[in-house]
Design an enzyme around this catalytic site. Sequence first.
Site, PDB file in Angstrom:
ATOM      1  N   ILE A 688       9.327   9.989  41.930  1.00 36.38           N
ATOM      2  CA  ILE A 688       8.756   8.638  42.097  1.00 36.38           C
ATOM      3  C   ILE A 688       9.638   7.541  41.520  1.00 36.38           C
ATOM      4  O   ILE A 688       9.339   6.360  41.659  1.00 36.38           O
ATOM      5  CB  ILE A 688       7.357   8.545  41.453  1.00 36.38           C
ATOM      6  CG1 ILE A 688       7.423   8.865  39.960  1.00 36.38           C
ATOM      7  CG2 ILE A 688       6.374   9.438  42.173  1.00 36.38           C
ATOM      8  CD1 ILE A 688       6.106   8.634  39.235  1.00 36.38           C
ATOM      9  N   GLY A 689      10.719   7.898  40.863  1.00 37.02           N
ATOM     10  CA  GLY A 689      11.582   6.857  40.315  1.00 37.02           C
ATOM     11  C   GLY A 689      12.750   7.441  39.567  1.00 37.02           C
ATOM     12  O   GLY A 689      12.822   8.643  39.300  1.00 37.02           O
ATOM     13  N   GLY A 691      16.070   6.077  36.603  1.00 38.17           N
ATOM     14  CA  GLY A 691      16.595   5.010  35.758  1.00 38.17           C
ATOM     15  C   GLY A 691      17.839   5.463  35.043  1.00 38.17           C
ATOM     16  O   GLY A 691      18.449   6.485  35.390  1.00 38.17           O
ATOM     17  N   SER A 693      18.208   6.807  32.208  1.00 37.97           N
ATOM     18  CA  SER A 693      18.101   8.032  31.428  1.00 37.97           C
ATOM     19  C   SER A 693      17.798   9.251  32.268  1.00 37.97           C
ATOM     20  O   SER A 693      17.815  10.371  31.756  1.00 37.97           O
ATOM     21  CB  SER A 693      17.006   7.876  30.366  1.00 37.97           C
ATOM     22  OG  SER A 693      17.284   6.798  29.532  1.00 37.97           O
ATOM     23  N   GLY A 694      17.496   9.100  33.529  1.00 39.94           N
ATOM     24  CA  GLY A 694      17.191  10.260  34.355  1.00 39.94           C
ATOM     25  C   GLY A 694      16.176   9.950  35.424  1.00 39.94           C
ATOM     26  O   GLY A 694      16.010   8.800  35.830  1.00 39.94           O
ATOM     27  N   LYS A 695      15.449  10.993  35.885  1.00 39.22           N
ATOM     28  CA  LYS A 695      14.499  10.862  36.974  1.00 39.22           C
ATOM     29  C   LYS A 695      13.070  11.020  36.467  1.00 39.22           C
ATOM     30  O   LYS A 695      12.829  11.631  35.435  1.00 39.22           O
ATOM     31  CB  LYS A 695      14.796  11.903  38.054  1.00 39.22           C
ATOM     32  CG  LYS A 695      16.163  11.735  38.705  1.00 39.22           C
ATOM     33  CD  LYS A 695      16.391  12.780  39.781  1.00 39.22           C
ATOM     34  CE  LYS A 695      17.744  12.563  40.471  1.00 39.22           C
ATOM     35  NZ  LYS A 695      17.981  13.577  41.533  1.00 39.22           N
ATOM     36  N   VAL A 696      12.117  10.464  37.254  1.00 44.70           N
ATOM     37  CA  VAL A 696      10.705  10.552  36.905  1.00 44.70           C
ATOM     38  C   VAL A 696       9.959  11.164  38.084  1.00 44.70           C
ATOM     39  O   VAL A 696      10.151  10.755  39.233  1.00 44.70           O
ATOM     40  CB  VAL A 696      10.114   9.165  36.573  1.00 44.70           C
ATOM     41  CG1 VAL A 696       8.636   9.290  36.214  1.00 44.70           C
ATOM     42  CG2 VAL A 696      10.885   8.518  35.428  1.00 44.70           C
ATOM     43  N   LYS A 711       9.418  12.850  32.844  1.00 41.76           N
ATOM     44  CA  LYS A 711      10.727  12.199  32.765  1.00 41.76           C
ATOM     45  C   LYS A 711      11.764  13.254  32.423  1.00 41.76           C
ATOM     46  O   LYS A 711      11.714  13.893  31.376  1.00 41.76           O
ATOM     47  CB  LYS A 711      10.700  11.107  31.692  1.00 41.76           C
ATOM     48  CG  LYS A 711      11.983  10.331  31.547  1.00 41.76           C
ATOM     49  CD  LYS A 711      11.790   9.231  30.506  1.00 41.76           C
ATOM     50  CE  LYS A 711      13.063   8.419  30.301  1.00 41.76           C
ATOM     51  NZ  LYS A 711      12.868   7.360  29.284  1.00 41.76           N
ATOM     52  N   ASP A 816      13.012  -2.949  23.592  1.00 39.24           N
ATOM     53  CA  ASP A 816      13.244  -3.072  25.032  1.00 39.24           C
ATOM     54  C   ASP A 816      11.940  -3.433  25.746  1.00 39.24           C
ATOM     55  O   ASP A 816      11.614  -2.870  26.777  1.00 39.24           O
ATOM     56  CB  ASP A 816      13.820  -1.771  25.592  1.00 39.24           C
ATOM     57  CG  ASP A 816      14.461  -1.977  26.971  1.00 39.24           C
ATOM     58  OD1 ASP A 816      14.782  -3.139  27.308  1.00 39.24           O
ATOM     59  OD2 ASP A 816      14.632  -0.993  27.702  1.00 39.24           O
TER      60      ASP A 816
END
Length: 1013
Positions: A688-689, A691, A693-696, A711, A816
């Site tokens: 689903i996404g 970024g 740092s990796g995938k979700v 994550k 953040d």
Amino acid sequence: MSELCFSFLFLVFISIPLKVTSQDINADRNVLLNLKQQLGNPPTIQSWTPSSSPCDWPEINCTANSVTEVHLRDKNITAPIPPTICDLQNLTLLDLAYNYIPGEFPPLYNCSKLQTLDLSHNYFVGPIPDEIDRLSTLVYLDVGANNFSGNIPPSIGRLSNLQTLYVYQNLFNGTFPKEIGNLTNLEILGMAYNEFSPMRIPQEFGLLTKLLYLWMTRTNLVGEIPESFSNLSSLQHLDLAGNNLEGPIPGRLFTLNLTHVYLYHNNLSGEIPRPVEAMNLVEIDLSMNSLTGSVPEDFGKLQDLDLLNLFSNRLTGELPASIGLLPALRNFRVFRNNLTGILPPEFGLHSKLEGFEVSQNQFSGQLPENLCAAGVLQEVVAHTNNLSGEVPESLGNCRTLQTFQLHNNRFSGEIPRGLWTAFNLSTLMVSNNSFSGKLPSELAWNMSRLEISDNKFSGEIPSTVAWWANLVVFEASNNLFSGRIPKEITNLSSLTTLLLNGNDFSGELPSEIISWRSLTTLDVSNNKLSGEIPAAIGSLPDLLNLDLSQNQFSGEIPPGIGNLRLTSLNLSSKRLVGRIPSQLDNLAYENSFLNNADLCADDPTLKLPDCNSKLHESKGFSSRHLAIILTFAILVILAIPVLSFFIVRDYRRKKRRQYLATWKLTSFQRLDFTEGNILSNLTENNLIGSGGSGKVYRIIINHSNESVAVKKIWNSKKLDYKLEKEFLAEVEILGSIRHSNIMKLLCCISGEESKLLVYEYMENQSLHRWLHGNKRRGSVYHTVLDWPTRLQIAVGAAQGLCYMHHECPTPIIHRDVKSSNILLNSEFKAKIADFGLAKMLTRHPSSHSTSEVAGSFGYLAPEYAYTTKVNAKVDVYSFGVVLLELVTGREANNTDQNMNLVEWAWHHFSEDKPIVEILDPGLRESSFLEEMIMVYKIGIRCTRASPSKRPSMKEVLHALRSCCPEGGQGAEKKVSDIDVAPLLGSVTGTYLSGYKNGKKGSEEDDSMIYDKV
């Protein structure tokens, strides 16, 4: 009979015009009443009734009993303008400015006599239509401060009657046409604050010989200023600031290129008048570009020049002496260039000079003697040059002076006595010179910033310092001051910074310092102070930096100092004894206690003795002790081979088990799934996404279709150090805290090649998608969040941050905070997520500083630009950006005017424009207007440049709850009745220079911005 016929015909003849006129006004009334209905019957035009004549209505002007002008400015109109308004056949003026009108450019092409059209400050979108030239009678056109985009069409160049054209402050991202140069009657052209594609100024603009006013600030201009501008013989105001222009300023820019002048065969007498072309220019602003070369001599010919802004360029060479002779010059700003030579000595002698800013150049010689000759001088900003000599005595009589900045030069002698007490002076900055003398007994009543460090001032601080009540910053480091620090200095309750280090002060530090509630920095190091450290220091709530080193303090460290959130602490080289506060016993303060041999710690992390150990007091060992130690050593030597065998065997077994059991699950909650459920569903279908740092993934974990979010980080065997730190931080923090507004970490699963974090699943994903996803074509987030939902999200996110800052056993800085890290469940309840950059303050001493800037651009607090030391106020700043996103609907890094959201909001705030202009156009509920304005003001307060001026998250949460009709005590309480003044504070001065309603606003040296806000 003939006479009777004649009379009858005469009566018929004169009655025809009256009847026609009556029909015209009746028709116009019907058109306007129909217009009122189509606009939703705004209450602001209730005077429009069928029983009265339109010519009597306040918004209507008539000529010959026919409607010619419609004035609907600021009437709270929220509906599109129908084309039927053009049924007013004699309409010449239509003013619709300062409303909330949506949609594309209105269809007004049948208004055949329209001369003035003002659509500014509305919500119009889309391009300017190509058929704009059908409005051929237009003389005045203003479409500024809307959301028009795309290109400005070439057809606009066919509006031959146009005298005024405003297109400023839109979302134009295409080009503007050279055909504008065909508008030979144009007098005013305002195109500022648009992010056009990079463009050169067309040579054709030199054909605008009637142009008086050219305003192209921040329009993404590139290349050189065209030579054709020398034809702009009528120009009075030129503003090309904030672009990417380069090359030299053309020497003949403002002088007509006359090739022949014939004066013979005349009877002229008297002097030949100076050329008109050298007389017209009143304002020139070429600041914030990349212009090179020298300042042209021709500037000295501009006898009406009032303002000259050339700052923030790459200009070199000396200033023409003739500039100092200009009779009308009031504001002169050339700071941040590479200019050299002396300053023209006649500056101020021939004009009413108000602003003189020449800082950050390489000027030498003396400061001009007559800067305040006219008695109206307000600003002298000449810091960071090679200026020398003494300050002119005449400046001591300048009562209008507000700021005086000469730091980082080579001045000497004494400051003129009158300058210390100048009536309006608020800022005196003369550090890093060779000034001498003593401090005066009196100081200007309004003085808020006094910086005199690195000079040769001597004597004592007078006891009358108690009268310097408005002082906020007092920096007097590295001088020759002596005597005691007077106790009267503790009366300065507004102080945020006090630097007295590097002097010869003696005696005790005043103990009655409880009034220093705003103090953030205290440095009295390198003096001869003695006695005990005042315990009251530990009660200063905002103190961040404390340096008492290189003195003769004795006794114990007050326990209260351990409760402070200090980013720097130095108590070195003293005679301190006893225990250090337990909160200071971590590596963040490893250099804070040097050369204090009698200090100790209960559980030493630092290089300090253990307070509970008596081993260091032993004088030696007895023979019995020696025998015991020898026996123990022999046993150890004999045991080593046996122990080595078992250790190696167990190590090999452990490695084998780790290899077989690749994955390890660490649970933080009660789970109804296993690692097998997770690992088997890490497929692209569930992605689903992704970024940095990796995938979700979204994974369904049971038959009830309950989901979790997973994550996954590290997709290679080589572990990245940065990701390792992020992983450990997130696991440690989320695994140990519980709060309904913080993302729940269910477990973590570790493997050899990747690590997994398993969270509760948030059905509505991120706030960023709901605020900004609907602006992208094809987005499924097409529903506009209503205001109650937005306010609920703001309160929820504030509750999570407040818990982190104020209620956790070990306070947490997220570092953040942004709208994409605020996730929403099925009921739009907000939860703070992504703690990969967060740090625990006391458990991880390195949380006080960071070797790199963390966070996301647009949300970063300004202090990241000048320090690696951060505190919880960086989260407050970032959350303020989120609040501004909620009320404006704009992205943090995507606004008009080539500014980020904070700059854009402060720019609007500084110009005192109506706040409703910048609210999200998708929010139409006028009943929530007060709440939205209040949240906007809270966002402004949170994004102040100085951390000490921002509220805490506890204060922010209190103010946001007060905005909720059902929140807090008294559900019926109106927002307007709520007293949040302690949070909002007051904002004085101008944060950013700019324009209001197409007119130039006040200018500020950006070096003073942080002083004023």
